[in-house]
Design a protein around this motif. Structure first.
Motif, PDB file in Angstrom:
ATOM      1  N   GLY A  34     -26.644 -55.276 -39.391  1.00  0.00           N
ATOM      2  CA  GLY A  34     -26.431 -56.005 -38.476  1.00  0.00           C
ATOM      3  C   GLY A  34     -25.457 -55.972 -37.167  1.00  0.00           C
ATOM      4  O   GLY A  34     -24.466 -55.351 -37.688  1.00  0.00           O
ATOM      5  N   THR A  35     -25.764 -56.320 -36.131  1.00  0.00           N
ATOM      6  CA  THR A  35     -24.982 -55.975 -34.965  1.00  0.00           C
ATOM      7  C   THR A  35     -24.143 -57.543 -34.547  1.00  0.00           C
ATOM      8  O   THR A  35     -24.973 -58.237 -34.207  1.00  0.00           O
ATOM      9  CB  THR A  35     -25.625 -55.676 -33.769  1.00  0.00           C
ATOM     10  OG1 THR A  35     -26.354 -54.316 -34.049  1.00  0.00           O
ATOM     11  CG2 THR A  35     -24.720 -55.396 -32.536  1.00  0.00           C
ATOM     12  N   PRO A  36     -23.104 -57.576 -34.587  1.00  0.00           N
ATOM     13  CA  PRO A  36     -22.420 -58.757 -34.446  1.00  0.00           C
ATOM     14  C   PRO A  36     -22.569 -59.171 -32.871  1.00  0.00           C
ATOM     15  O   PRO A  36     -22.669 -58.501 -32.159  1.00  0.00           O
ATOM     16  CB  PRO A  36     -20.873 -58.700 -34.687  1.00  0.00           C
ATOM     17  CG  PRO A  36     -20.773 -57.599 -35.469  1.00  0.00           C
ATOM     18  CD  PRO A  36     -21.985 -56.647 -35.109  1.00  0.00           C
ATOM     19  N   VAL A  37     -22.808 -60.496 -32.824  1.00  0.00           N
ATOM     20  CA  VAL A  37     -22.660 -60.992 -31.279  1.00  0.00           C
ATOM     21  C   VAL A  37     -21.285 -60.889 -30.709  1.00  0.00           C
ATOM     22  O   VAL A  37     -20.517 -61.392 -31.196  1.00  0.00           O
ATOM     23  CB  VAL A  37     -23.310 -62.271 -31.360  1.00  0.00           C
ATOM     24  CG1 VAL A  37     -23.480 -62.843 -29.921  1.00  0.00           C
ATOM     25  CG2 VAL A  37     -24.809 -62.610 -31.573  1.00  0.00           C
ATOM     26  N   ASN A  38     -21.256 -60.368 -29.502  1.00  0.00           N
ATOM     27  CA  ASN A  38     -19.987 -60.410 -28.977  1.00  0.00           C
ATOM     28  C   ASN A  38     -19.574 -61.972 -28.515  1.00  0.00           C
ATOM     29  O   ASN A  38     -20.109 -62.190 -27.395  1.00  0.00           O
ATOM     30  CB  ASN A  38     -19.926 -59.591 -27.899  1.00  0.00           C
ATOM     31  CG  ASN A  38     -18.483 -59.410 -27.140  1.00  0.00           C
ATOM     32  OD1 ASN A  38     -17.606 -60.225 -27.034  1.00  0.00           O
ATOM     33  ND2 ASN A  38     -18.316 -58.212 -26.554  1.00  0.00           N
ATOM     34  N   PRO A  39     -18.857 -62.722 -28.920  1.00  0.00           N
ATOM     35  CA  PRO A  39     -18.631 -64.139 -28.895  1.00  0.00           C
ATOM     36  C   PRO A  39     -18.407 -64.288 -27.099  1.00  0.00           C
ATOM     37  O   PRO A  39     -19.032 -65.237 -26.943  1.00  0.00           O
ATOM     38  CB  PRO A  39     -17.496 -64.392 -29.646  1.00  0.00           C
ATOM     39  CG  PRO A  39     -17.421 -63.598 -30.917  1.00  0.00           C
ATOM     40  CD  PRO A  39     -17.811 -62.196 -30.226  1.00  0.00           C
TER      41      PRO A  39
END
Length: 374
Positions: A87-92
């Motif tokens: 999974g690729t984290p969302v850049n907040p």
């Protein structure tokens, strides 16, 4: 089994004890009873760790609360943080941009306010780069300052356990928990030398950031900076081949990471010897500058962080590490802090200090951020 993934960067959530600070750890650090999968399907069924990594044990023993493990660029061998399996984290703060790698999840969960601080690892900028992309603080201590016991890969001449935080007060507290006390806040900032090495518009904004804070840095040069970047790439390629080539037979390592691992097989002994010579020269150059000026300042990233679409080819963005990787080669402590925006994308300032001066970096970050708020 594929890990349970959440868009904010956690691979697994759990709570171990109670404490004053919550933290998460990159899934290259062992947590007893959990698999260390490093974002790689080839390690999906690895044996659960029998004991915590040394730094995890230290934090838990000091009363901190561990809330989960975070995803990363596969095998911590990439700079985008994009991971199709884990999974690729969302850049907040900048959701269209890459979260940065390899410690992408550790940066994202801090930027999202999910934890007070987090641990990552930095072999060629893998704490400072995602911190810069996500608009938070990232500290790479000097080589060997924090224990790498129970950290993947087991052997590395470049890798350091590092920390992410949203504010300097928490970073100060976290270092205290790790027996790296930070002295009282500075009343004045020591002399700073600025190295112009990024795109001119980025360097201009960073100089404005410093002068607005009341700093009048003098200009300096590190002629061996580019050579140190190339030497660092040669060494990490060789060391990651040694660490991970056995996983390639499974066919479960993603194509781009497998390609980079295989490239390490062809790094010659002559190339490694030349890289070690550059390590010595670059280290001496940095030491000589720091003997005259306590702090070096330069951009963390030489260009603006790319969007997820722009970074679709991970090999096209490796040069984003060219200003952070050299200080893995030399082993000096380095810290990145947010310094504004350009065209809607974050820019970050990197500070470098003499070996053993991690506390000075935190003090300097405190001093600069306090004046930025005025």
């Amino acid at each position: 089994m594929q890990p349970v993934y959440e868009s904010n960067g956690f691979v697994e959530r759990f709570t171990l004890g109670e404490g004053e600070l919550s933290f998460a750890v990159k899934d290259t650090l062992n947590v007893a009873g959990y698999r260390t999968q490093a974002g790689c399907p080839a390690l999906a069924e690895t044996t659960a760790a029998a004991q915590h990594a040394g730094v995890v044990e230290t934090l838990l023993a000091s009363g901190c609360r561990l809330t989960g493990k975070t995803t990363l660029h596969e095998l911590a061998f990439g700079v985008t943080g994009i991971n199709a399996w884990g999974g690729t984290p969302v850049n907040p703060l900048y959701p269209t941009l890459i979260p940065g790698g390899s410690s992408s999840g550790s940066a994202a969960v801090v930027a999202a306010g999910e934890v007070d601080f987090s641990l990552g690892t930095d072999t060629g900028g893998s704490v400072r780069m995602p911190a810069a992309c996500c608009g938070i603080l990232g500290l790479k201590p000097g080589y060997g300052v924090l224990s790498r016991e129970g950290v993947l890969p087991a052997e590395s001449s470049l890798d350091c356990v590092g920390l992410f935080a949203r504010d300097t007060h928490v970073l100060r507290l976290a270092l205290n928990h790790l027996s790296l006390p930070v002295a009282a806040p500075l009343t004045d900032l020591p002399e700073v030398a600025f190295i112009a090495a990024a795109l001119p518009e980025i360097d201009t904004l960073l100089m404005q950031f410093l002068t607005h804070a009341g700093v009048q840095p003098h200009r300096a040069e590190l002629p061996t900076l580019a050579d140190a970047h190339r030497a660092g790439i040669a060494i990490i390629s060789h060391e990651n081949w040694q660490a991970f080539h056995s996983l390639l037979t499974s066919g479960a390592v993603s194509a781009d990471v497998a390609t980079r691992i295989r490239a390490g097989e062809t790094v010659s002994q002559q190339t490694l010897e030349e890289a070690e010579q550059i390590r010595q020269r670059f280290t001496a150059d940095v030491d000589a500058l720091l003997a005259k000026t306590p702090l070096l300042a330069l951009a963390t990233l030489p260009e603006l962080p790319p969007t997820l679409a722009e970074a679709a080819d991970p090999l096209s963005v490796v040069n984003l590490t060219r200003l952070v990787r050299p200080f893995n080669l030399s082993g000096h402590p380095a810290l990145t802090l947010p310094a504004g925006e350009l065209h809607g994308r974050p820019i970050a300032l990197q500070l470098v200090a003499r070996k053993g001066a991690e506390g000075l970096l935190v003090q300097a970050a405190e001093w600069l951020t306090a004046r930025r708020r005025r």
